[in-house]
Write a protein that holds these residues in place. Structure first.
Motif, short mmCIF file in Angstrom:
data_model
loop_
_atom_site.label_atom_id
_atom_site.label_comp_id
_atom_site.label_asym_id
_atom_site.label_seq_id
_atom_site.Cartn_x
_atom_site.Cartn_y
_atom_site.Cartn_z
N ALA A 136 0.83 -1.21 0.00
CA ALA A 136 0.00 0.00 0.00
C ALA A 136 0.86 1.25 0.00
O ALA A 136 0.56 2.24 -0.70
CB ALA A 136 -0.93 -0.01 1.21
N ASP A 137 1.96 1.24 0.77
CA ASP A 137 2.86 2.40 0.81
C ASP A 137 3.52 2.62 -0.54
O ASP A 137 3.62 3.76 -1.03
CB ASP A 137 3.94 2.18 1.88
CG ASP A 137 3.39 2.28 3.29
OD1 ASP A 137 2.28 2.80 3.47
OD2 ASP A 137 4.07 1.79 4.22
N ILE A 138 3.99 1.53 -1.17
CA ILE A 138 4.71 1.64 -2.45
C ILE A 138 3.80 2.15 -3.55
O ILE A 138 4.22 2.95 -4.41
CB ILE A 138 5.30 0.27 -2.84
CG1 ILE A 138 6.42 -0.13 -1.88
CG2 ILE A 138 5.82 0.28 -4.28
CD1 ILE A 138 6.90 -1.55 -2.06
N THR A 139 2.55 1.73 -3.55
CA THR A 139 1.64 2.06 -4.66
C THR A 139 0.71 3.23 -4.35
O THR A 139 -0.21 3.51 -5.14
CB THR A 139 0.78 0.82 -5.01
OG1 THR A 139 0.00 0.44 -3.86
CG2 THR A 139 1.67 -0.35 -5.41
N ASN A 140 0.96 3.92 -3.26
CA ASN A 140 0.11 5.05 -2.90
C ASN A 140 0.07 6.08 -4.04
O ASN A 140 1.10 6.57 -4.50
CB ASN A 140 0.65 5.72 -1.63
CG ASN A 140 -0.24 6.85 -1.16
OD1 ASN A 140 -1.45 6.81 -1.30
ND2 ASN A 140 0.38 7.88 -0.59
N GLY A 141 -1.12 6.37 -4.52
CA GLY A 141 -1.29 7.34 -5.59
C GLY A 141 -1.28 6.74 -6.98
O GLY A 141 -1.61 7.44 -7.95
N ALA A 142 -0.91 5.46 -7.12
CA ALA A 142 -0.88 4.82 -8.44
C ALA A 142 -2.26 4.31 -8.81
O ALA A 142 -3.02 3.87 -7.94
CB ALA A 142 0.12 3.67 -8.45
N LEU A 143 -2.60 4.38 -10.08
CA LEU A 143 -3.88 3.84 -10.54
C LEU A 143 -3.91 2.33 -10.34
O LEU A 143 -2.91 1.65 -10.58
CB LEU A 143 -4.07 4.16 -12.03
CG LEU A 143 -4.30 5.64 -12.40
CD1 LEU A 143 -4.34 5.78 -13.92
CD2 LEU A 143 -5.59 6.15 -11.78
N PRO A 144 -5.03 1.77 -9.90
CA PRO A 144 -5.12 0.32 -9.72
C PRO A 144 -4.85 -0.42 -11.03
O PRO A 144 -5.37 -0.05 -12.08
CB PRO A 144 -6.57 0.12 -9.25
CG PRO A 144 -6.95 1.43 -8.64
CD PRO A 144 -6.26 2.47 -9.47
N GLY A 145 -4.01 -1.44 -10.96
CA GLY A 145 -3.70 -2.22 -12.14
C GLY A 145 -2.25 -2.11 -12.53
O GLY A 145 -1.35 -2.19 -11.69
N TYR A 146 -2.00 -1.89 -13.82
CA TYR A 146 -0.63 -1.87 -14.35
C TYR A 146 0.25 -0.87 -13.62
O TYR A 146 1.41 -1.17 -13.31
CB TYR A 146 -0.67 -1.55 -15.84
CG TYR A 146 0.69 -1.68 -16.52
CD1 TYR A 146 1.02 -2.83 -17.23
CD2 TYR A 146 1.63 -0.65 -16.47
CE1 TYR A 146 2.25 -2.96 -17.86
CE2 TYR A 146 2.86 -0.77 -17.08
CZ TYR A 146 3.17 -1.92 -17.77
OH TYR A 146 4.40 -2.04 -18.37
N ASP A 147 -0.28 0.31 -13.35
CA ASP A 147 0.54 1.35 -12.72
C ASP A 147 0.98 0.95 -11.32
O ASP A 147 2.08 1.29 -10.87
CB ASP A 147 -0.22 2.68 -12.68
CG ASP A 147 -0.43 3.27 -14.07
OD1 ASP A 147 -0.13 2.58 -15.06
OD2 ASP A 147 -0.92 4.41 -14.16
N GLN A 148 0.14 0.21 -10.60
CA GLN A 148 0.54 -0.30 -9.28
C GLN A 148 1.71 -1.28 -9.43
O GLN A 148 2.68 -1.24 -8.66
CB GLN A 148 -0.63 -1.00 -8.59
CG GLN A 148 -1.72 -0.06 -8.10
CD GLN A 148 -2.85 -0.83 -7.46
OE1 GLN A 148 -3.35 -1.81 -8.02
NE2 GLN A 148 -3.27 -0.39 -6.28
N VAL A 149 1.62 -2.18 -10.40
CA VAL A 149 2.68 -3.17 -10.59
C VAL A 149 3.97 -2.49 -11.00
O VAL A 149 5.06 -2.84 -10.53
CB VAL A 149 2.26 -4.23 -11.63
CG1 VAL A 149 3.36 -5.29 -11.77
CG2 VAL A 149 0.95 -4.89 -11.26
N GLU A 150 3.87 -1.50 -11.87
CA GLU A 150 5.07 -0.78 -12.28
C GLU A 150 5.68 -0.03 -11.11
O GLU A 150 6.93 0.05 -10.99
CB GLU A 150 4.75 0.18 -13.42
CG GLU A 150 5.90 1.10 -13.85
CD GLU A 150 7.18 0.36 -14.22
OE1 GLU A 150 8.26 0.98 -14.12
OE2 GLU A 150 7.12 -0.84 -14.60
#
Length: 288
Positions: free
Chosen positions: A119-133
């Motif tokens: 959750a900390d790493i992906t904070n602000g990223a769009l759910p999906g590909y952007d979270q994985v990137e």
């Protein structure tokens, strides 16, 4: 690009030892197997099967004493991998049944213990590909690549704490963080052209936007010219050799070379051949 790739394994069996091998790639997305050669010394009976992940596996029984396996292939590979910023998260209820197990914790990927970090790493990223990137980029930036810092028991939780490892560890951490967000993720092992240092390689795929995409946290940008050998939940499913007895691996040599243009033109008109003795694919030595 056409690549010549392969590996040579030299063993010393202290006793008659059954083996499962996972060394043969198969044609599929991004790769076409043009030619294969499989040599086992001394000659033994080989039987082949396809495991639950679609990997080609061979069963052999190594006699006591020196035992060697030499596999090589010529493969047409994709020069680029697909990227899809903005590709949406695929809801659990829309996932194909056969992908559900890729959302669950596994031996080396304790996704149920890494939700806060994800959750900390992906904070602000769009759910999906952007979270994985975001996960891939964070691992590349924050985990130090260093041989000798992990072993066959090192898990994703261990790597998140130590912040060091090799491609296997990078991959387990990426898979674990994705699964903690309910994004299906799987381990891939194979060959990567111009990998430095050269070795068998591991990366991961995540299922977003209705399909699998490749992510490699050891690299600073997307790279093609990969040869996939096997898929699985984690390293427990994709060992190149699995042995059931007292047997030492003395040496392992891996190579990936570009086929020169003249040779490529010649091979383009030759039919693909698979030797009669071609067997299966699996390994006890894991990717570095």
């Amino acid at each position: 690009m056409q690549l010549n790739a392969g590996c040579e394994l030299q063993f010393d069996a202290k006793e008659t030892t059954p083996l499962i091998l996972m060394l043969r790639p198969r044609s599929g997305d991004g790769q076409w197997i043009m030619k294969e050669e499989y040599d086992i010394t001394p000659a033994v009976t080989v039987t082949e099967f396809t495991d639950m992940y679609g990997n080609l596996c061979q069963r052999v029984i190594a006699p006591e004493g020196p035992f060697s396996i030499n596999f090589s292939a010529t493969v047409q590979t994709a020069d680029d991998i697909d990227v899809a910023p903005g590709a949406p998260y695929t809801p659990i209820e829309e996932l194909p049944d056969e992908l559900l197990h890729y959302t669950l914790p596994s031996r080396y990927c304790q996704s149920d213990m890494q939700g806060n970090l994800a959750a900390d790493i992906t904070n602000g990223a769009l759910p999906g590909y952007d979270q994985v990137e975001a996960i891939r980029s964070w691992i590349h930036t924050n985990i130090k690549y260093q041989y000798g810092t992990s072993n066959a028991s090192t898990s994703a939780v261990d790597t998140a704490q130590s912040r060091v490892g090799v491609c296997r560890d990078y991959t387990h951490l990426g898979i674990s963080l994705c699964r903690s967000l309910n994004i299906p993720a799987r381990m891939v092992v194979g060959y990567l052209y111009k990998l430095d240092p050269m070795d068998m390689h591991a990366w991961f795929e995540a299922y977003v936007g209705g399909r699998w995409y490749t992510f490699d946290a050891t690299q600073d940008k997307p790279r093609g010219n990969r040869i996939t050998v096997a898929y699985g939940r984690d390293a427990a499913d994709v060992a190149f050799t699995t042995q059931f007895g007292n047997m030492d691996l003395n040496t392992m040599r891996v190579w990936v070379d570009a086929v020169d243009e003249a040779e490529a033109e010649k091979k383009a008109v030759e039919p693909a051949t698979v030797p009669a003795e071609a067997g299966s694919t699996n390994q006890t030595t894991t990717a570095a």
